[in-house]
Design an enzyme around this catalytic site. Structure first.
Site, PDB file in Angstrom:
ATOM      1  N   GLU A  93       4.807 -11.715  -4.032  1.00 33.82           N
ATOM      2  CA  GLU A  93       3.561 -12.123  -4.691  1.00 33.82           C
ATOM      3  C   GLU A  93       3.623 -12.016  -6.205  1.00 33.82           C
ATOM      4  O   GLU A  93       2.860 -11.280  -6.820  1.00 33.82           O
ATOM      5  CB  GLU A  93       2.391 -11.286  -4.165  1.00 33.82           C
TER       6      GLU A  93
ATOM      7  N   GLU B 203       2.912 -14.019   5.099  1.00 34.87           N
ATOM      8  CA  GLU B 203       2.079 -12.931   5.628  1.00 34.87           C
ATOM      9  C   GLU B 203       0.768 -13.554   6.049  1.00 34.87           C
ATOM     10  O   GLU B 203       0.106 -14.203   5.240  1.00 34.87           O
ATOM     11  CB  GLU B 203       1.767 -11.879   4.563  1.00 34.87           C
TER      12      GLU B 203
ATOM     13  N   GLU C 157       0.832  -1.216   0.000  1.00 37.31           N
ATOM     14  CA  GLU C 157       0.000   0.000   0.000  1.00 37.31           C
ATOM     15  C   GLU C 157       0.865   1.263   0.000  1.00 37.31           C
ATOM     16  O   GLU C 157       0.465   2.316   0.493  1.00 37.31           O
ATOM     17  CB  GLU C 157      -0.973   0.027   1.197  1.00 37.31           C
TER      18      GLU C 157
HETATM   19  C1  GAL Z   1      -0.250  -8.586   0.601  1.00 40.40           C
HETATM   20  C2  GAL Z   1       1.008  -7.873   0.113  1.00 40.40           C
HETATM   21  C3  GAL Z   1       1.407  -6.795   1.092  1.00 40.40           C
HETATM   22  C4  GAL Z   1       0.227  -5.920   1.415  1.00 40.40           C
HETATM   23  C5  GAL Z   1      -0.928  -6.782   1.898  1.00 40.40           C
HETATM   24  C6  GAL Z   1      -2.173  -6.028   2.228  1.00 40.40           C
HETATM   25  O1  GAL Z   1      -0.779  -9.428  -0.331  1.00 40.40           O
HETATM   26  O2  GAL Z   1       2.063  -8.798  -0.014  1.00 40.40           O
HETATM   27  O3  GAL Z   1       2.440  -6.039   0.538  1.00 40.40           O
HETATM   28  O4  GAL Z   1      -0.141  -5.216   0.289  1.00 40.40           O
HETATM   29  O5  GAL Z   1      -1.263  -7.681   0.903  1.00 40.40           O
HETATM   30  O6  GAL Z   1      -1.944  -5.093   3.207  1.00 40.40           O
END
Ligand code: GAL
Length: 967
Positions: free
Chosen positions: A191, A280, A132
């Site tokens: 990603e 994540e 973001e």
């Molecule tokens: C993930 C991405 C992060 C961030 C997150 C949402 O998929 O790897 O960089 O954008 O989504 O906050």
């Protein structure tokens, strides 16, 4: 390369014991190399298994290095053993070939701090990071580079390699593998699946990056966040991972849950040879302009969500979890991507003001568990009989080495808000079968709505054998006995207030049970040799069991009582402390029997300590605390709270309207001519001249345009096209006459006949504020989508306009290198330094707030205030703007020259902007400068006040005074 491949690691791991490892092995420069390995169960370091429990933190969202230590210490104190960090390319590079790693960008220092605090680092330098942030972390200058990003395009790769070369040089100095630091893993890209380029191209690109990174001396394993897509073949990472956000980002409906997916087994299936890795996992949610606010995001992803989903991850066999975000921070300056506002609080466990939220306590419960229960690192699924209530579901795992079992009990429909009661049939192998648990007559295992319990059974720790407990285990360890002559085991158990609990322990012969406090019933099963304790969770019960190889003190709390415990691991053993707001660290001197703790209090209150050796005295933040021994073998004393602090009212505002660029006489001769007839931008629509600020080196913030034409008298208006994105805006003047404002798309503006100056030079002035660049999530170069004006056509004549353009002073050579490329845009006051501390407002008239400015355009409000926060206190401060949302204006908020807020009065939702210590002088004068831009006659500025976000006595403010005072 010090990496063992899975098979070898598997063989080795089976031979090695499962040891506890609470954090990085701190080693002197050049000392001892460490081997990072893994098998299908878990990561290993020098053969010792770890459960990687990590929180995401972005230093670039907290521009005060002393506060980095604060956040990392708070993470460590909750049982995290790792921090995952995106490194933002654009934050370090204002132009190609130029990199800054000093001041708020000093990542060497960040890595040193992580090492000192005792956290491993998962380094994620992209080159693309998403997050973001503006352009997903790509620097502004990349927008004009020919060559598709995130591909093997040579121009892009050369640029990416330039960044990697710089950041890798730093990361390589801090690797676990050569014993010099905390960097344990390195994520390549971010990603790169579900993108608009072929898998072949993505793999070739990943492979090129990997070669470069290895050649830069990175020797730790590569991780991937590609939904387990690239586990083998070209470009594969050593350890692939998942990024999972089960509740997505709809903070407007915080009570609406999506369920735990039934097919959680997929996570193991996708990673058969490496640990189940959540690179994540949802730790909160981002919000958007006009959104519901981060408190709603914190509710959506609250303690109930953490418990249900993080325990489901453990039930799925995960031994690597990273929570995105654990501290979100601030999109200060123009760091946000186009839809995001200044706060990146994220509804995380630690809020933007660095305060501990109930989510933090929940993380602490689970963090302590995964750190202290070693068998969790090697588990296989176990089939069990279902609970006797079909509304309840149980998933089980077993450690084949020890037979320890883990039961995750939750609602079959994880979104259920019902309270359900059940009994479990536990088959504990050699330990025995328990057909109905809890077994005390008239008791139940209660599962409240949206709750989950991770129960431990057949578990040996210290000198104890836990058969099972329907309370959850928070932590356990070996501590000094009350007499100081020997050792006792302590286990902290907990459950929801008022719910039944039952704990069964096995002894060779009936032990002596002393209930020191609370109401706990003990019964002895001579057949099984089981001691059963049953009770209701209510405050803190203390039970001493004497009769095993070592005494056991059970501390059984309801959530609130147990949540007040802190565990600190020292070289001589663990310390348990209870009471204060935060315990950051501690040490025990075996010689003097002194326990030294550091931490924070938010009020005066008790401190209770269980120490590993015969402790006699206690120091808190260096000061002696009077303590007395208790019957539980602890020491008890009182800690002082912070002194009250009040913040001054903001008065003595001075105001000056600027916007000279709208006037015909303004001298724009030093501005850049916007005269490009072509561009490499793949989104170019063929219109010339190209008006994109990026193409002229202005990448962030507001842009001024001045278009000159000689009027024939026939010109009746102008049609402007713009991409300022949602909630962006532009304003238009003809020869100083205001024509109005617009947003995305095309809009026509009539020229008032009186404003046109036939035969003379006429000037159309446009001030445009775009909200930032898109990211490049789909790898389609969308971060290069044009911003600003995209076209301009006069009506009533074929005359063309000659444009000049001005953005942030210096463009790719920022005039303010300390605050860097994202701090400023091109408002007159920014270019003239009105945002900085100093005397420049001496002659400005004074005004009081709220203040109305009927003339559209930009005006600046400035004032100063003094703070005198007592030494040794941490008082997070916010700056609040309140106004009637009917007024159409937007504002940039600067404190001591740092842009800490972008405010849109009629959009929101943010009204309070954090001013981190370091930027804020807590013991001196501070300068506020607010540039407010009215888009119609309703401009001006509302009430502005300081908000005290908390008051803590602790070590933070001292270190921020000592070291951090940028400018
Ligand atoms: C993930 C991405 C992060 C961030 C997150 C949402 O998929 O790897 O960089 O954008 O989504 O906050």
């Amino acid at each position: 390369m010090a990496i063992r491949r899975p098979l070898l690691a598997l063989v080795l791991a089976c031979l090695l014991t499962t040891g506890l490892l609470a954090g990085p092995v701190h080693a002197e420069s050049g000392a001892g190399r460490h081997t990072v390995g893994y098998d299908r169960y878990s990561l290993t370091i020098d053969g010792k298994r770890i459960f990687l429990w990590s929180g995401e933190f972005h230093y670039w969202r907290l521009p005060g290095p002393a506060l980095w230590r604060d956040v990392l210490e708070k993470m460590k104190a909750a049982g995290f053993n790792a921090v995952s960090i995106y490194f933002d390319w654009g934050y370090h590079s204002p132009r190609q070939g130029v990199y800054d790693f000093t001041g708020v960008r000093d990542v060497d220092r960040l890595l040193d701090i992580a090492d000192q605090v005792g956290l491993y680092v998962i380094a994620r330098p992209g080159p693309y990071i998403n997050a973001e942030t503006d352009s997903g972390g790509f620097p502004g200058w990349l927008t004009t580079l020919k060559g598709k990003a995130r591909s093997t395009d040579p121009a892009y790769l050369a640029a990416a390699n330039e960044w990697l070369g710089r950041i890798d040089r730093i990361l390589a100095r801090h690797q676990v593998t050569d014993g010099r630091g905390p960097v344990l893993l390195y994520q390549v890209e971010n990603e790169l699946y579900n993108v608009k380029q072929s898998e072949e191209e993505s793999r070739a690109y990943l492979s090129a990056l990997e070669k470069k990174i290895r050649s830069d001396g990175i020797t730790v394993p590569f991780t991937g966040a590609n939904d387990a897509r690239f586990t083998s073949g070209t470009g594969a990472a050593d350890l692939e991972g998942y990024t999972v956000y089960p509740q997505s980002f709809n903070c407007a409906e915080p009570g609406k849950w999506k369920p735990v997916p039934d097919d959680y087994g997929q996570y193991r299936a996708g990673l058969p040879d490496t640990p189940v890795n959540f690179a994540e996992f949802q730790g909160g949610a981002f919000d958007q302009w006009g959104g519901a606010g981060h408190e709603n995001c914190r509710t959506l992803t609250g303690p109930d969500f953490e418990r249900v989903f993080e325990e489901a991850n453990i039930a799925a066999g995960a031994t690597m979890q990273n929570f995105y975000m654990t501290y979100g921070g601030t999109n200060w300056g123009w760091l946000a991507t186009d839809f995001d506002y200044t706060s990146y609080d994220y509804g995380a466990a630690i809020d933007e003001a660095r305060r501990l939220t109930p989510k933090y306590t929940e993380q602490k419960f689970l963090g302590y568990l995964v750190q202290s229960v070693a068998p969790l690192r090697t588990t296989d699924p176990l089939t069990t009989a279902p609970p006797d209530n079909a509304a309840v579901r149980m998933d089980a795992r077993v450690d084949p080495n020890t037979g320890t079992r883990f039961y995750v009990v939750r609602h079959a429909d994880s979104t259920s808000t019902a309270d359900d009661r059940t009994h479990l049939a536990l088959d504990l192998g050699a330990v025995g079968r328990y057909p109905s648990v809890p077994s005390a007559p008239g008791t139940d295992l209660t599962l409240a709505g949206r709750d989950s319990k991770l129960l431990v059974a057949a578990y040996r720790f210290g000198g104890q054998e836990l058969v099972y407990s329907t309370s959850e285990l928070m932590t356990q360890g070996t501590f000094a006995q009350p007499s100081g002559t020997g050792e006792q085991d302590i286990a902290v158990l907990y459950g929801r207030h008022g719910q039944d609990g039952e704990t069964v322990l096995r002894y060779a012969s009936q032990p002596k049970v002393t209930v020191l406090s609370g109401s706990v019933r003990a019964s002895w099963d001579a057949g099984r040799h089981d001691l059963r304790l049953d009770y209701e969770h209510d405050g803190l019960a203390r039970v001493l069991v004497h009769g095993g190889t070592r005494d056991l003190l059970l501390l059984i709390g309801d959530d609130q009582a147990a949540g007040s415990f802190w565990r600190v691991d020292t070289s001589t053993g663990p310390i348990l402390a209870r009471g204060p707001y935060l315990v950051r660290g501690g040490s025990v001197s075996g010689h003097s029997g002194e326990v030294a703790l550091t931490g924070d209090t938010d009020q005066a209150g008790p401190l209770e300590i269980f120490a590993p050796q015969g402790a006699r005295s206690v120091r808190w933040n260096g000061r002696p605390v009077r303590v007395t021994p208790t019957s539980s073998g602890s020491l008890s004393g009182e800690l002082a709270g912070p002194r009250p602090v009040s913040l001054p009212a903001l008065t003595n505002w001075r105001y000056r309207y600027e916007t000279p660029e709208a006037q015909p006489g303004f001298d724009d001769s030093a501005w850049r001519a916007a005269d490009h007839t072509t561009t490499d931008n793949p989104y170019w629509d063929g219109k010339a001249p190209v008006l994109y600020p990026d193409d002229y080196g202005f990448h962030h913030g507001d842009t001024w345009y001045r278009g000159h034409f000689t009027a024939t008298g026939g010109q009746t208006g102008i049609t402007l096209s713009a991409t300022v994105t949602d909630h962006g805006a532009y304003a238009v003047w003809l020869n100083g006459h205001y024509l109005g404002s617009g947003g995305d798309g095309s809009k026509h503006f009539d020229f008032p006949a009186s404003a046109l100056r036939p035969g003379a030079d006429n000037v159309v002035s446009v001030l445009a504020e775009n909200m930032g660049h898109d990211q490049d999530r789909a790898a389609d170069d969308s971060y290069r989508e044009p911003r600003g004006l995209t076209g301009a056509e006069l009506t009533g004549s074929a005359a063309t306009l000659k444009w000049r353009i001005q953005g942030d002073q210096g463009g790719e050579k920022p005039a303010d290198p300390v605050r860097g490329p994202y701090n400023n845009g091109g408002l007159y006051g920014e270019r003239a330094g009105w945002y900085l501390p100093g005397r420049q407002d001496a002659g400005w008239p004074t005004v009081s707030l709220p203040h109305a400015e009927p003339t559209p355009g930009v005006g600046w409000y400035r004032t100063t205030f003094r703070l005198n926060v007592p030494k040794g206190q941490d008082v997070p401060v916010g700056l609040r703007i309140d106004d009637d949302a009917a007024r159409h204006y937007r504002a940039l908020v600067f404190v001591n020259g740092w842009q800490v807020g972008r405010y849109i009065n009629d959009v929101g939702p943010q009204h309070v902007f954090q001013v981190p210590a370091g930027i804020l002088r807590t013991d001196g004068e501070n300068t506020i400068a607010i540039a407010a831009w009215g888009l119609d006659g309703s401009g001006g500025l509302g009430d502005v006040s300081l908000v005290r976000e908390g008051d803590y006595a602790g070590p933070v403010s001292d270190s921020s005074r000592r070291k951090e005072s940028p400018r």
